[in-house]
Structures are given as structure tokens and as C-alpha cells.
Design an enzyme around this catalytic site. Structure first.
Site, PDB file in Angstrom:
ATOM      1  N   ASN A 177       0.808  -1.226   0.000  1.00  0.00           N
ATOM      2  CA  ASN A 177       0.000   0.000   0.000  1.00  0.00           C
ATOM      3  C   ASN A 177       0.847   1.286   0.000  1.00  0.00           C
ATOM      4  O   ASN A 177       0.319   2.367   0.163  1.00  0.00           O
ATOM      5  CB  ASN A 177      -0.999   0.000   1.160  1.00  0.00           C
ATOM      6  N   LEU A 179       2.602   3.052   1.947  1.00  0.00           N
ATOM      7  CA  LEU A 179       2.838   3.934   3.085  1.00  0.00           C
ATOM      8  C   LEU A 179       3.120   3.134   4.359  1.00  0.00           C
ATOM      9  O   LEU A 179       2.397   2.193   4.690  1.00  0.00           O
ATOM     10  CB  LEU A 179       1.621   4.837   3.315  1.00  0.00           C
ATOM     11  N   ARG A 308      26.305 -31.356  26.963  1.00  0.00           N
ATOM     12  CA  ARG A 308      25.764 -31.277  25.605  1.00  0.00           C
ATOM     13  C   ARG A 308      25.640 -32.673  24.999  1.00  0.00           C
ATOM     14  O   ARG A 308      24.701 -32.958  24.248  1.00  0.00           O
ATOM     15  CB  ARG A 308      26.626 -30.375  24.717  1.00  0.00           C
ATOM     16  N   GLU A 356      18.963 -17.860  12.963  1.00  0.00           N
ATOM     17  CA  GLU A 356      18.383 -18.133  14.287  1.00  0.00           C
ATOM     18  C   GLU A 356      16.961 -17.605  14.444  1.00  0.00           C
ATOM     19  O   GLU A 356      16.159 -18.177  15.184  1.00  0.00           O
ATOM     20  CB  GLU A 356      19.284 -17.553  15.380  1.00  0.00           C
ATOM     21  N   HIS A 405      27.562 -24.427  24.578  1.00  0.00           N
ATOM     22  CA  HIS A 405      28.761 -23.580  24.571  1.00  0.00           C
ATOM     23  C   HIS A 405      28.559 -22.328  25.417  1.00  0.00           C
ATOM     24  O   HIS A 405      28.832 -21.201  24.992  1.00  0.00           O
ATOM     25  CB  HIS A 405      29.150 -23.214  23.138  1.00  0.00           C
ATOM     26  N   ASP A 413      37.837 -20.343  22.149  1.00  0.00           N
ATOM     27  CA  ASP A 413      37.106 -19.674  21.067  1.00  0.00           C
ATOM     28  C   ASP A 413      36.928 -18.182  21.293  1.00  0.00           C
ATOM     29  O   ASP A 413      36.733 -17.423  20.343  1.00  0.00           O
ATOM     30  CB  ASP A 413      35.732 -20.324  20.868  1.00  0.00           C
TER      31      ASP A 413
END
Length: 615
Positions: A177, A179, A308, A356, A405, A413
Site C-alpha cells: 500500500n 505507506l 551437551r 536463528e 557452549h 574460542d
């Protein structure tokens, strides 16, 4: 309906959008008016839906991604007979089901909460994935988007994922539209600009006059007949269509019309047309029935196992026992360990790649269809999808999120990979559950428990191996904790979770050698927190010391403080947390540098007990 009747229905939807907004003295009537023909044609000629049975497995699914256009949605509900005129005029009032932006908590026909733009299409992708690969009942997913939200990156995460998965059961309808809130959108009425983008991602594109009901009907039919790819219908429309004083004019976004009675008269006055929405085809959802009881992995005390790893194996076992469990990952399954589930149950595993926002949205869409999703990535990377988590809570979506992690304990890391904000983030979500296991058996039990909880559930796992502290038959109720060490002579309580629990036990041994008895609590349930055990520890030992592999703000220390917000005296409390910006180092060096290892805990304990005695 014939063409003339469809046009009349579109006018009714406009009039009712104006009336509802006027009654509320707020709302977005002009954004609703632009899409009236798009909704009218869908409702009368293409949507298959039983409003009396919103859970019907073959119902088509409609998502209003431009959630601010809720007056249009509620006007459509009235036309379908789902709400009456009296309820329509309760729009935005206290206690009304018809909120400013729709939510499934209030209305059974709403698939997901919208209003944070850019989320409806990604969730629609999740619903379409469920339809294509899980439910297989043939329903279609229709998503009505606004052109402003096409500036959101999440839209293009969804666009690529939908094309990659060949979701020909998904149709996006874009109300172009021109706008936005403060003025023109980036591409205005340039439909080809949007078409080029969607085409580049692999979509079938259709450009149409959004106020020509026959053209819209043909576009929907073309979408239904397109196979192998999703379809986007790019509809050129005018904001405020049909009322000269507001049509295609700036500065009227989010405002009721200045003269609603005059506008209603210009639109032809109120109507009471009823639409007989097409019935869904006969279908039922087939779910695999477990042939065995849940057999979680079992670990022996003294073994060294990463949580984990325990998560991945427990999830695979849960998938064997429950056919409604699905797993999603953000292209790190070899690290999060969802790869175990993927190998055991490939038909129920979904690779979302490094997107993600789409990862969370797909989980929300699948949960809306009755599946039990577990979505995993690095704890740090959930931060970029937090708005999707927030909106999942507003939807009342039951999703399980697993962040691996976490903390400085990941080692070399460096800080970009370290989840140090996640506990605070998930604790702040309405109705959430936050769990942080310290060993493999505890992790396995909590993974299974999560499946039966409500709302957003978050489990934090660790990269490195840790000692197994509990036997495989130990139970870990949500809202509980474990007292791992205690005596009548305790002078201090150390509260830890996850990787800091072994450190706390080692520190307690060190202090015991100095005749300082220390109680150790494993606070595996960070939210809800075990207030009773914490209060008792405070009363009996006088001092609390929290230690966490997380930033100081919003984590375990703050969770412990929540146990003392009822007006009772707050105990002496010291909090050890990550207060500096870490670099690259070995895990044990990281814990030491952050001041959260056994030596640091023992040093803080000595100081705390000494000050208490001196005081």
C-alpha cells in the site's frame, strides 16, 4: 459470491474496520482498508476452515503478519460468524478478546501472536513445514504481510528457507500500500522491486491489482496450482482505500478516521453479509505411537561427560519414546549434539542453517500445530532471535530451546562464542522455565521433563566434559535444587549451577581443611528458583555465596535474590560472576581469570566468613 457481492463484502470489511477503530478511539483502520479485497476473496473462495473446530487437522492456516491490521481480521471473523457485531465493537477494550494485535491466548483461530513486524512469514514457514513433512493433511498456509515489514531481515530468512524446502503449500500475500508509519516505504508501489527479490530466492511471483477481486481470485488460484515452490502475491493497494479524505495519504497510520460516520456513509453504510467458508477436507493427523517406555541414557558416577552430549543422547531417546517430538538446529548440530536425534529420526529433524530467527519461528509454527519442538544452537546466538522468543511467550507457544557452549568455560574460542547473557535473557521472558544442569544424568532427566512443561523452556548446556555427580535414578523436579554437602556446623552456603558446581565442591573441601564447614547447593532450576531451600540455608548458615559462569546481571545471583523479595531480611550475600571481557585461553584458565574457579570461591568464602565473625 459473485463479483459484485465480493466487492460488497470488501466494503463491509472496510466499514467494520472503521467502526471497530472508532469505538476504540484507536487502531489501524487505514492499514485494514487497503487489504479488504485480499481478505474478502480469500475468505469466500479459497480458505478451507471450520471455525467451530479450529484444531481440525485439515484446516488451512491464516497468519496476519501485519498484526496491526487486526480490525480487518476481526471484521472477517464477524463475516464468517465467529464473532458478532457487539463483540466487534469491544475492540481494544478491557477484557475483550479482540486485542490491538491478535494473540492465540485469546482467540482459537489465531495461529501466532503478531505485531512485531517480520515474524508472521517466518512462523508461517514453520507451519508449512509441519504441513509438508509432519502432518501431511494437505492444508495450505496463507500469510498476509505488509510492505513495510519486507525491510526486516527475518522475512528473507523465511523466504530462502521456504524456497529451499519447496513449500508449495505456502502463499505470502503482500499488501503493497506504499505507506509505512512515518511516510512512504522504501520501494513504494514498485511491485517489480519486490518481485525481483522473491524471485531471486526461488519463489513464484504474481503481481496484481489488490482492489480487483477477480484478479486477486486468479492470483490465489495460480498459487494453489503452483508446485515445487512457494508463491508470493504482490498486490498494489491504497492505504485507506474508499475514503477520499484518507486514501493514500500520509500521517494517518495508527489513527481512527477523523470523521468515521462520514467515512462509513462514503463506503455505502454498514452491511451484514455472511460468508460460508469452505469446509476442510476430511483428514486426521497420524502420529507414531511409542512401542517402548522412555529409556534415557545412564551414566556412572565418576565418569566425565559433557552435558551437551547427554542432551543429544537424551533427545534421541525421547524421540524414540514420543512421536510428537521434533528437533531443529542452526547448522551446529555436531556441536549442540542434535546430530544424535537427526541420525535416529531424520524425518523429524529440521536443519535451519545459520538463521536463528527462522529457527525459533519454525519451532513456534510447529508448536502451533501440536508438535513438541526442541531447537538448539550456541547459547550466544539466541540473543539475535530474542524478539522471536519474546513473541513466542506472547503466543503461549510451548517450545524447548537449548543453548550449548555457554560461558567462559568453552575456552579458546573467545568471547564472541560465549553465552554470558542467556540466563538473564530467558529469565526475563514471561512464564519461562530456565534450567542449567551440571552433570549428564541430571541433563537427561531435565530434557525429558521439559517436554511436559508449558511456555518457553530453556536448557543451558556446556561444551567440556564434567564429572557425573548424580546416579541415573536421581530425580530433578523443576523448581527444586540439590544440597550436595551440608552439616549442622555450616558457616557458609555456596550456590552454584552447571560448570561451577564441581568448582564449589572443590572449594568446600579446601575450606573444610581450614575448619570452615560449607554447604553447597546445586541450583539447577534457575527459574523457578527453590526459595524454600535457599531461605533455609540463609537462616542456618547466615551467608550465601553465588558463583556463575555468566555476567553478574540477571543470572544466578539475581535468581537467588528472588527468594528474599517477600520482605524478610536479605542474608549476607556475595556474588561471583564474569565481570571482565574474556579472551582466548584454556577452560581452566578462563574460570580462574574470571574469578569463578575453586580457588576464587574458597578465597571469597574465607573473606565472607571472616567478616561475619569479625562483625
Amino acid at each position: 459470491m459473485k463479483t459484485a457481492e465480493l466487492n460488497d463484502l470488501a466494503q463491509q470489511l472496510r466499514v467494520d474496520s472503521v467502526r471497530a477503530s472508532a469505538a476504540a478511539e484507536s487502531g489501524h483502520p487505514t492499514s485494514s482498508m487497503s487489504a479488504a479485497e485480499l481478505m474478502a476473496v480469500l475468505l469466500d473462495r479459497h480458505l478451507h476452515y471450520d471455525f467451530e473446530r479450529p484444531a481440525h487437522p485439515a484446516n488451512d492456516r491464516f497468519v496476519l503478519s501485519k498484526g496491526h491490521a487486526s480490525p480487518l481480521l476481526y471484521a472477517a471473523y464477524k463475516a464468517a460468524g465467529a464473532v458478532d457485531d457487539a463483540e466487534l465493537l469491544t475492540f481494544r477494550s478491557l477484557g475483550s478478546r479482540l486485542e490491538g494485535h491478535p494473540t492465540p491466548r485469546r482467540l482459537p483461530w489465531v495461529e501466532t501472536a503478531t505485531g512485531s513486524l517480520g515474524q508472521g512469514l517466518p512462523v508461517g514457514v514453520g507451519i508449512a513445514l509441519a504441513g509438508k513433512r509432519l502432518d501431511r493433511t494437505g492444508y495450505r498456509v496463507w500469510v498476509l504481510c505488509g510492505d513495510s515489514e519486507l525491510a526486516e531481515g527475518s522475512i528473507w530468512e523465511a523466504a530462502e528457507h521456504a524456497a529451499y524446502e519447496h513449500l508449495d503449500n505456502l502463499t505470502a500475500i503482500v499488501d503493497v500500500n506504499r505507506l509505512g508509519q512515518r511516510g512512504p516505504t522504501r520501494h513504494g508501489h514498485d511491485l517489480d522491486a519486490y518481485a525481483r527479490r522473491f524471485h531471486a530466492f526461488g519463489w513464484h511471483t504474481v503481481e496484481v491489482d489488490g482492489h480487483d477481486v477477480e484478479a486477486v481470485d486468479r492470483a490465489y488460484t495460480e498459487a494453489e496450482s503452483t508446485s515445487g515452490q512457494p508463491t508470493v502475491i504482490l498486490a498494489r493497494t491504497l492505504k485507506g482505500k474508499g475514503v477520499a479524505s484518507v486514501q493514500d495519504r500520509e500521517g494517518l497510520h495508527g489513527k481512527p478516521l477523523p470523521d468515521p460516520e462520514e467515512a462509513i456513509a462514503e463506503l455505502g453504510g454498514p452491511r451484514d453479509l455472511r460468508v460460508r467458508v469452505r469446509e476442510p477436507r476430511a483428514a486426521r493427523t497420524l502420529r507414531s505411537v511409542p512401542t517402548e517406555t522412555l529409556e534415557l541414557p545412564r551414566y556412572e558416577r565418576g565418569d566425565k561427560v559433557a552435558t551437551r552430549d547427554a542432551f543429544g543422547r537424551a533427545l534421541a531417546a525421547l524421540g524414540t519414546a514420543r512421536g510428537d517430538v521434533v528437533a531443529l538446529d542452526g547448522e551446529v548440530g555436531d556441536s549442540t549434539r542434535t546430530e544424535f536425534f537427526a541420525k535416529a529420526h531424520p524425518d523429524r529433524f529440521f536443519e535451519c542453517y545459520i538463521a536463528e530467527q527462522q529457527l525459533i519461528a519454525a519451532a513456534v509454527g510447529m508448536a502451533a500445530r501440536g508438535w513438541v519442538p526442541y531447537a538448539a544452537t550456541f547459547a550466544a546466538f539466541f540473543t539475535r532471535a530474542f524478539d522471536f522468543v519474546r513473541m513466542a511467550s506472547i503466543s503461549g507457544a510451548g517450545i524447548n530451546l537449548v543453548g550449548s557452549h555457554a560461558g567462559v568455560a568453552i575456552g579458546q574460542d573467545g568471547p564472541s562464542q560465549m553465552g554470558l547473557e542467556d540466563l538473564a535473557m530467558f529469565r526475563s521472558v514471561y512464564g519461562s522455565t530456565v534450567l542449567y544442569p551440571c552433570d549428564a544424568n541430571q541433563t537427561a532427566k531435565l530434557v525429558a521433563t521439559m517436554a511436559g512443561l508449558h511456555g518457553v523452556r530453556y536448557l543451558r548446556t556446556s561444551r567440556g566434559g564434567g564429572p557425573v555427580l548424580y546416579g541415573p535414578d536421581e530425580e530433578f523436579p523443576v523448581g527444586g535444587s540439590k544440597v550436595l554437602r551440608s552439616s549442622d556446623e555450616d558457616r557458609l552456603t555456596v550456590v552454584a549451577a552447571g560448570v561451577t558446581v564441581p568448582e564449589a565442591l572443590t572449594a568446600a573441601e579446601l575450606l573444610a581443611g581450614e575448619d570452615v564447614a560449607v554447604r553447597v547447593i546445586d541450583l539447577y532450576s534457575v527459574k523457578p528458583v527453590d526459595r524454600h531451600t535457599l531461605r533455609r540455608a540463609a537462616e542456618e548458615t547466615g551467608c550465601l555465596l553465588t558463583v556463575e559462569d555468566h555476567h553478574e546481571e540477571g543470572g544466578i545471583g539475581d535468581a537467588v535474590l528472588d527468594a528474599f523479595v517477600d520482605g524478610r531480611p536479605v542474608p549476607r550475600l556475595v556474588r561471583l560472576a564474569v565481570r571482565t571481557m574474556p579472551g582466548s585461553a584454556a577452560p581452566d584458565e578462563q574460570l580462574h581469570a574470571a574469578g569463578i574457579d575453586a580457588q576464587a570461591i574458597a578465597a571469597a568464602g574465607r573473606l565472607l566468613v571472616g567478616e561475619t565473625v569479625a562483625g
